[in-house]
Design a protein around this motif. Structure first.
Motif, PDB file in Angstrom:
ATOM      1  N   GLY A 174       0.827  -1.206   0.000  1.00 39.25           N
ATOM      2  CA  GLY A 174       0.000   0.000   0.000  1.00 39.25           C
ATOM      3  C   GLY A 174       0.855   1.247   0.000  1.00 39.25           C
ATOM      4  O   GLY A 174       0.525   2.245  -0.646  1.00 39.25           O
ATOM      5  N   ALA A 175       1.979   1.188   0.737  1.00 36.76           N
ATOM      6  CA  ALA A 175       2.863   2.354   0.762  1.00 36.76           C
ATOM      7  C   ALA A 175       3.393   2.641  -0.637  1.00 36.76           C
ATOM      8  O   ALA A 175       3.466   3.795  -1.062  1.00 36.76           O
ATOM      9  CB  ALA A 175       4.008   2.110   1.740  1.00 36.76           C
ATOM     10  N   TYR A 176       3.738   1.589  -1.377  1.00 32.83           N
ATOM     11  CA  TYR A 176       4.158   1.789  -2.763  1.00 32.83           C
ATOM     12  C   TYR A 176       3.069   2.491  -3.557  1.00 32.83           C
ATOM     13  O   TYR A 176       3.320   3.423  -4.305  1.00 32.83           O
ATOM     14  CB  TYR A 176       4.424   0.437  -3.445  1.00 32.83           C
ATOM     15  N   LEU A 177       1.860   1.997  -3.360  1.00 31.79           N
ATOM     16  CA  LEU A 177       0.736   2.559  -4.100  1.00 31.79           C
ATOM     17  C   LEU A 177       0.547   4.029  -3.787  1.00 31.79           C
ATOM     18  O   LEU A 177       0.405   4.863  -4.674  1.00 31.79           O
ATOM     19  CB  LEU A 177      -0.554   1.826  -3.726  1.00 31.79           C
ATOM     20  N   GLU A 182       1.385   9.747  -5.480  1.00 28.11           N
ATOM     21  CA  GLU A 182       1.904  11.103  -5.314  1.00 28.11           C
ATOM     22  C   GLU A 182       2.943  11.446  -6.365  1.00 28.11           C
ATOM     23  O   GLU A 182       2.910  12.523  -6.950  1.00 28.11           O
ATOM     24  CB  GLU A 182       2.562  11.245  -3.932  1.00 28.11           C
ATOM     25  N   ASN A 183       3.885  10.541  -6.568  1.00 28.94           N
ATOM     26  CA  ASN A 183       4.999  10.861  -7.456  1.00 28.94           C
ATOM     27  C   ASN A 183       5.533   9.588  -8.108  1.00 28.94           C
ATOM     28  O   ASN A 183       6.524   9.019  -7.664  1.00 28.94           O
ATOM     29  CB  ASN A 183       6.092  11.549  -6.634  1.00 28.94           C
ATOM     30  N   PRO A 184       4.864   9.147  -9.167  1.00 27.72           N
ATOM     31  CA  PRO A 184       5.241   7.876  -9.786  1.00 27.72           C
ATOM     32  C   PRO A 184       6.666   7.896 -10.322  1.00 27.72           C
ATOM     33  O   PRO A 184       7.350   6.871 -10.314  1.00 27.72           O
ATOM     34  CB  PRO A 184       4.219   7.701 -10.915  1.00 27.72           C
ATOM     35  N   VAL A 194       6.863   0.621 -11.610  1.00 27.57           N
ATOM     36  CA  VAL A 194       5.598   1.354 -11.525  1.00 27.57           C
ATOM     37  C   VAL A 194       4.585   0.914 -12.582  1.00 27.57           C
ATOM     38  O   VAL A 194       3.413   0.713 -12.260  1.00 27.57           O
ATOM     39  CB  VAL A 194       5.840   2.873 -11.577  1.00 27.57           C
ATOM     40  N   PRO A 195       4.992   0.738 -13.837  1.00 27.08           N
ATOM     41  CA  PRO A 195       3.990   0.304 -14.813  1.00 27.08           C
ATOM     42  C   PRO A 195       3.282  -0.982 -14.401  1.00 27.08           C
ATOM     43  O   PRO A 195       2.064  -1.118 -14.574  1.00 27.08           O
ATOM     44  CB  PRO A 195       4.819   0.078 -16.084  1.00 27.08           C
ATOM     45  N   ARG A 196       4.050  -1.927 -13.817  1.00 29.86           N
ATOM     46  CA  ARG A 196       3.386  -3.158 -13.423  1.00 29.86           C
ATOM     47  C   ARG A 196       2.417  -2.898 -12.277  1.00 29.86           C
ATOM     48  O   ARG A 196       1.326  -3.459 -12.215  1.00 29.86           O
ATOM     49  CB  ARG A 196       4.422  -4.201 -12.996  1.00 29.86           C
TER      50      ARG A 196
END
Lengths: 295, 317, 402, 234
Positions: A174-177, A182-184, A194-196
């Motif tokens: 969730g933290a990744y999400l 916020e800032n991909p 990130v794309p995955r």
């Protein structure tokens, strides 16, 4: 006061409970929409069609393969989510650098195609799907008869909503999400794919819609149009809650279910429009939505 | 500031030629294709052009334009049928109603931006829909049926399709020319400045919100003109025209043709209306084909048909 | 001008072909206009085209000197699209009669255009009584049913059986309102009373709240004054909430066999409804329905049957009058009574209302149902005179026409 | 002489439509602290972004540890052992301190353990449950640096770590950088604060209009002061 309006407290209780049940659908659907909007910045207009697909996949699993309700509750969302992932890879992923508008238009088009295809193959009158045996019957609560299945809908939706909330707000994934929302770019620069993540998030959001569809199949008619108008309402729920806010989507989903339920008692004709009235008011007073962050 | 006031831009030769050819074709059209169908195309072309004024030139995506289109068609139908107004007065009444409605909704909506703006317009449009469903005079889902075609100025009967056609041609073509005028007026130039850089426009001393409200009202009024005219052509006003999917359809037309272009919305409207008309026998395939157009349009031709052609010609169209 | 030239050209060709046409072949073009993608697509849609084609074949049009062509289109339940197609059909394509046209708003628009253009409107799909009352037209023939007949059938029968207290769940639009009004009048005329009404938005998915209100009202009968998906959902949820088990009966005021099929006998059992036709009524209906099913894949609805019978009667009138002029053909249709394989004996009344028997059905329990489509028990027959509303003077076209 | 760990040749970069890097050439050797100096808008930050692969578009050559990365995705570059501490620190508002810290995945062995980090920055331990952006500027900077130390990356790109911070915090950051250098980290630093740069760096590259125009070893800094002032327009 309620007596004045000719409504007994018992009836009111019943109506509130029913509102909560409806709110359960709004909550699961708007949650999916909010998850998708948060990370992809796309308003997933095909959400209603994907909800319909969830119900249809459950029906198809039963009719063609003989797989019943309980396995479908897991399988159908997975299938719908997988279809969503294909859509994301083939089409949506090409739009991330563009205005929101394009994602909305693309998914609107996809919704038209999906609904049209199902209409062509399965007609419009809908398909029967029975309540699973384990949940048939109901409880007499004194003020109303509560079918077991409806109770299950509330429980299932609360579990799914809480689970999703927990996953997003309390886990590493969730933290990744949240970070990617916020800032991909920076998250990508840390070595995260990130794309995955975006792809899986879309799949997950769509799977939530599919899940709601399976939940709906035994009580609402399984037909190609079942999500067509719902999308507009769910859309409004997300806007009222605050675009992209997980908690906002959940709370507003249940809350508006309740308000709609009350409207059905006092002014039933307006129950389909009350959400839009609230949306207009909220947007006028607090444009970022009830739970939205100001940016 | 005062000395750099944007000036009215004259119509380039190319546009003059296109308009002239268009007008010439439109004059012959009713003898070639079915006039009622051609009138429908023209009404939607005007509707899309009005919508494009807001989206393409004002940068504001309204998701509730059906409210003005359909609202005006109800008012015009009622005016013609119950009050017995002549067609041009009925249309005028409908247009005015749409302008007032647009002014009221617009003054609230323009305080919000982007997707929130779209949502506010949608919310109000849903309320208009609700009103149309509930109000006595709109006839619920039957709509207002059997609106008389009446006599233009009380003199010329519009019963004949061809006569009506030229009346509608005058109204819609006039409307489109007026929209062209607005886009290329100083007002249009300011709009462009706002769309491209709002903070800068504010710093230049423009009262941005007043411009936005003005363009919103104008767009609503012309959408109303289109809706009111349509009600005279089909002799009915119905819920279809105020439903949110109509708001979606006009976005589709504008996008397909090319938003922010002059001729795009007209082409988009013609294509979509023709599709609906000629594919009517294919049933559910109509929706599927529309969906495919949406998807391909967004993925491959974001500039729209006319936008792509303009790119080839390197000229604004 | 070009058009005039074109017409001149056609006239010339016609002159040239006169010898070949000496046999007096009449070209008849039928347009089936209905919903092929929306909520009524299953109960009318392609099935009505199939039924119309069957009528042309069964009538043996060629032997009667008729050259019949059928075209069809989707009006998408939108009056503007419907009226555009109708105008174009009459103006350009030379259509003589428009068939089916479900959705009252579209039907009313098409009926008006038909009268203006001198065609014939053979309505089977739309249920509005307005078609033969407030907005009646001399060229309208309203074949299958209307809301008043449904109200009379279901409302009358159930009230006399003891369902005195009624609660209405009404779709909040004109059609729902008129269905409710018609039924309420019948209920009251039979000594019943209306204890409550709730108007729900259209379309709606969740009816539990309204059903709960209905349950709380203490009514004997819950009348569903809605249609299509709304009715299906309401019945599905009524069964879920144990409404019928608790002793209240459900009356679907507009329901087609396709809807019952969609619900399944399990959910729909015990439901009362009125239809003009059911495939399993007698040998003739069974034989016809079997042929229909062979081409179409499922059993016919009363709308399909109506499209068939109306076309038959229409073709008979054309063959007899040797013209396709709307008013003349309709007059002939009104003049001759019919004995139809599907609708039995009946006649077209002066206002265009077709008078035939209606039937009250009850949905079988799943145990009694011997197949997917074996769904109804016939409970009562309501004679046409009782089922339909009496004619209003303004619509007596045989008299008015002089 | 060892091979450079980071070797940039003819690097061009575009930010959207605008061409911001016009052939950058420079190298960073293992264990060095190198700064990029230059005026605002000279292309320093863009250079760091281009090295990480997150500038809009880039051409030329960026070799890291001898591997050409110009065609690599940012996440693969990061996985190779390059870590960025971005301008304005890039702390995520919706993540708490610990989540911010744990966000970048480990890319190599030998990163600082979380205990070690909390030893170094006790403030962070105290506030580990607060939202990341609720920290003071100095604490946020510590967090931003700590976060990439955890990953095991040995080559760090620091973008103006002292910006807007109080002198005492700046000193602390200076000590941190020295400590990292002592541990063998390689650091490419973008700085506006010239005095700070002088206190920590081995060499300085002067950047102007998207290219390197001069290189000044720290030892020769005093002798080149006038030239440098002219470059920077101080």
């Amino acid at each position: 006061m309620f007596e004045l309006l000719n409504i007994s407290p018992q009836v009111l209780m019943g109506q509130l409970l029913l509102g909560l049940i409806n709110g359960s659908f709004y909550a699961v659907l708007s949650l999916g929409l909010a998850v998708i909007f948060g990370l992809l910045n796309i308003i997933n207009f095909s959400h209603g069609a994907q909800y319909m697909m969830g119900a249809f996949v459950a029906w198809m699993l039963l009719t063609y393969v003989g797989i019943g309700y309980w396995p479908s509750l897991i399988l159908a969302p997975l299938i719908v989510g997988a279809v969503g992932i294909v859509l994301e890879r083939l089409a949506l992923s090409r739009l991330y650098h563009l205005d929101h508008l394009y994602g909305l238009l693309l998914t609107f088009g996809v919704a038209l195609i999906m609904q049209g295809l199902f209409r062509n193959y399965y007609g419009i009158s809908g398909q029967p799907y029975n309540i699973p045996d384990a949940l048939s019957g109901g409880q007499n609560l004194g003020f109303m008869f509560l079918p077991n299945y409806r109770a299950w809908v509330v429980v299932a939706s609360i579990v799914v909503c809480f689970g999703t909330w927990f996953m997003i707000e309390r886990t590493r994934l969730g933290a990744y999400l949240r970070a990617a929302t916020e800032n991909p770019v920076l998250v990508g620069a840390f070595g995260i794919n990130v794309p995955r993540m975006i792809m899986l998030t879309y799949g997950f959001g769509v799977a939530l819609a599919g899940f709601a569809g399976v939940l709906a199949a035994p009580i609402y008619s399984v037909n190609p149009n079942m999500g067509a108008d719902l999308i507009i309402v769910v859309f409004a729920v997300v806007v009222i809650g605050g675009m992209g806010s997980i908690l906002g989507a959940i709370v507003t989903g249940y809350g508006l279910g309740l308000i709609e339920g009350l409207t059905r008692v006092f002014y039933p004709e307006a129950s389909s429009v009350v959400i839009f009235v609230i949306m207009a008011i909220v947007l006028m007073i607090k444009p970022e939505g009830l739970f939205g962050r100001t940016s | 500031m005062a000395d750099t006031k944007p000036k009215t831009v004259g119509m380039p030769m190319l546009h003059k030629v296109i308009f002239a050819v268009m007008l010439a074709l439109l004059c012959v059209l009713p003898f070639v294709i079915y006039p009622v169908f051609a009138m429908k195309v023209m009404c939607f072309a005007l509707f899309a052009a009005a919508f494009n004024l807001l989206l393409g030139f004002g940068g504001l995506l309204s998701f509730g334009h059906a409210a003005y289109f359909g609202g005006a068609s109800y008012v015009a139908a009622h005016a013609a049928k119950v009050w017995g107004l002549t067609p041009e007065l009925a249309i005028l009444t409908g247009t005015l109603a749409a302008a007032v409605l647009g002014f009221l909704i617009g003054s609230l909506a323009i305080r919000r931006q982007g997707i929130y703006f779209a949502m506010v317009t949608l919310a109000f449009a849903q309320m208009v829909y609700f009103f149309a469903l509930q109000a006595e005079f709109t006839g619920g889902e039957d709509g207002i049926q059997g609106v008389p075609r009446g006599d233009f100025l009380g003199l010329i009967s519009l019963q004949d399709n061809t006569a009506l056609y030229f009346f509608v041609l005058a109204v819609t073509f006039g409307g489109i020319l007026m929209l062209y005028r607005i886009v290329h007026s100083p007002f249009g130039q300011v709009l462009k400045a706002i769309r491209e850089n709002e903070p800068r426009a504010i710093s230049l001393g423009y009262q941005v919100n007043r411009y936005k409200l003005m363009v919103f009202t104008l767009s609503a009024a012309f959408a109303g003109l289109a809706g009111a005219t349509k009600s005279q052509v089909f002799q009915l006003a119905s819920l279809t025209d105020v439903h949110w999917s109509m708001s979606g359809e006009v976005v589709l037309m504008t996008l397909l043709g090319g938003m922010g272009t002059i001729f795009g919305p007209l082409v988009g409207a013609a294509v979509i209306v023709s599709l609906q008309n000629y594919l009517a026998t294919f049933g559910a395939w109509v929706t599927i084909i529309q969906g495919v157009i949406f998807v391909l349009g967004v993925l491959l031709f974001r500039k729209g048909i006319v936008g792509v052609i303009a790119g080839w010609l390197r000229r604004p169209l | 001008m070009i058009r005039k030239l074109a017409m001149g050209a056609t006239a010339l060709t016609m002159l040239g072909t006169i010898p070949a046409m000496a046999q007096d072949t009449i070209d008849v073009k039928l347009g089936v206009l209905n919903d092929r993608s929306g909520v009524y697509a299953d109960l009318s849609g392609e099935g009505s085209v199939v039924a119309t084609r069957m009528a042309v074949e069964d009538f043996d049009a060629a032997a009667h000197g008729l050259n019949v062509e059928i075209i069809s289109a989707d009006h998408q339940n939108k009056p503007d699209i419907g009226s555009n197609i109708a105008r174009q059909w009459y103006d350009v394509d030379g259509v003589n009669a428009i068939i089916d046209v479900p959705t009252s708003s579209v039907a009313l628009a098409v009926a008006a255009i038909t009268a203006e253009m001198g065609g014939v409107m053979l309505n089977s799909g739309a249920g509005s009584t307005e078609l033969t009352r407030g907005q009646c037209q001399p060229t309208t023939v309203d074949w299958t049913y209307d809301t008043a007949a449904l109200a009379n059938g279901t409302g009358g029968a159930m009230t006399t059986e003891g369902g005195k207290k009624w609660f209405f769940l009404t779709a909040d639009y004109a059609f729902g309102h008129s269905l409710e009004e018609n039924t309420a009048a019948v209920v009251e005329a039979n000594g019943g009373e209306v204890v409550g009404t709730v108007r729900h938005p259209f379309p709606a998915t969740d009816f539990s709240s309204f059903l709960l209100q209905a349950q709380g009202s203490g009514a004997d009968v819950i009348g569903l004054a809605n249609a299509g998906g709304d009715t299906v959902n309401a019945i599905k949820q009524a069964s879920e909430f144990g409404i019928t088990q608790a002793g209240q009966s459900l009356a679907a005021l507009l329901m087609f066999v396709t809807d019952v099929h969609a619900l399944g006998a399990e959910t729909a059992q015990g439901l009362n409804l009125t239809e003009a036709f059911y495939w399993d009524q007698n040998d003739k209906t069974r034989e016809w329905s079997a042929r229909f099913e062979e081409t179409f894949g499922s059993k016919p609805t009363m709308v399909h049957a109506g499209a068939y019978s109306a076309t038959m009667h229409y073709l008979r009138a054309v063959a007899e009058t040797k013209t396709t002029e709307g008013p003349k053909v309709v007059a002939a249709m009104k003049a001759a009574e019919f004995d139809d394989p599907l609708f039995g004996k009946g006649y077209v009344r002066a206002d265009g209302r077709v008078i035939h028997d209606m039937y009250l059905f009850e949905v079988k329990a799943p145990g009694d149902s011997k197949g997917e489509w074996d769904l109804y028990n016939q409970k009562a027959t309501i004679s046409g005179e009782d089922a339909f509303l009496p004619m209003i003077d303004e619509c007596d076209f045989t008299k008015n026409a002089g | 002489m060892t091979d450079p760990i980071l070797s940039i040749e003819g690097l061009n970069g575009w930010y959207g439509e605008s061409h911001v890097l016009h052939g950058m050439d420079f190298v960073v050797n293992p264990g060095e602290v190198v700064t990029l100096l230059g005026r605002n808008g000279a292309g320093k930050t863009s250079t760091l972004l281009a090295i990480m692969g997150i500038l809009g578009k880039r051409t030329g050559s960026v070799k890291f540890n001898g591997t050409e990365t110009i065609k690599m995705e940012p996440r693969h570059i990061a996985r190779a052992g390059l870590a960025l501490c971005p301008e304005e620190r890039g702390i995520f508002a919706s993540l708490n301190v610990e989540e911010n810290m744990m966000l970048p995945p480990k890319v190599a062995e030998g990163g600082l353990s979380i205990e070690r980090i909390y030893d170094l920055f006790p403030n962070l331990l105290e506030r580990r449950r607060s939202p990341g952006t609720k920290l003071s500027g100095g604490e946020q900077q510590m967090l931003a640096i700590a976060r990439i130390l955890r990953t095991g990356a040995k080559t760090l790109l620091l973008d103006e770590p002292t910006e807007g911070l109080a002198p005492v915090i700046v000193q602390q950051i200076g000590r941190t950088i020295e400590a990292l250098k002592a541990e063998g980290f390689t650091i490419l630093l973008v700085e506006q604060n010239f005095r700070f740069a002088a206190s920590v760096a081995d060499r300085h590259y002067v950047v102007d209009q998207g290219r390197v125009i001069d290189m000044i070893p720290n030892t020769e800094l005093d002798a080149n002061m006038d030239k440098l002032h002219a470059y920077l327009g101080v």
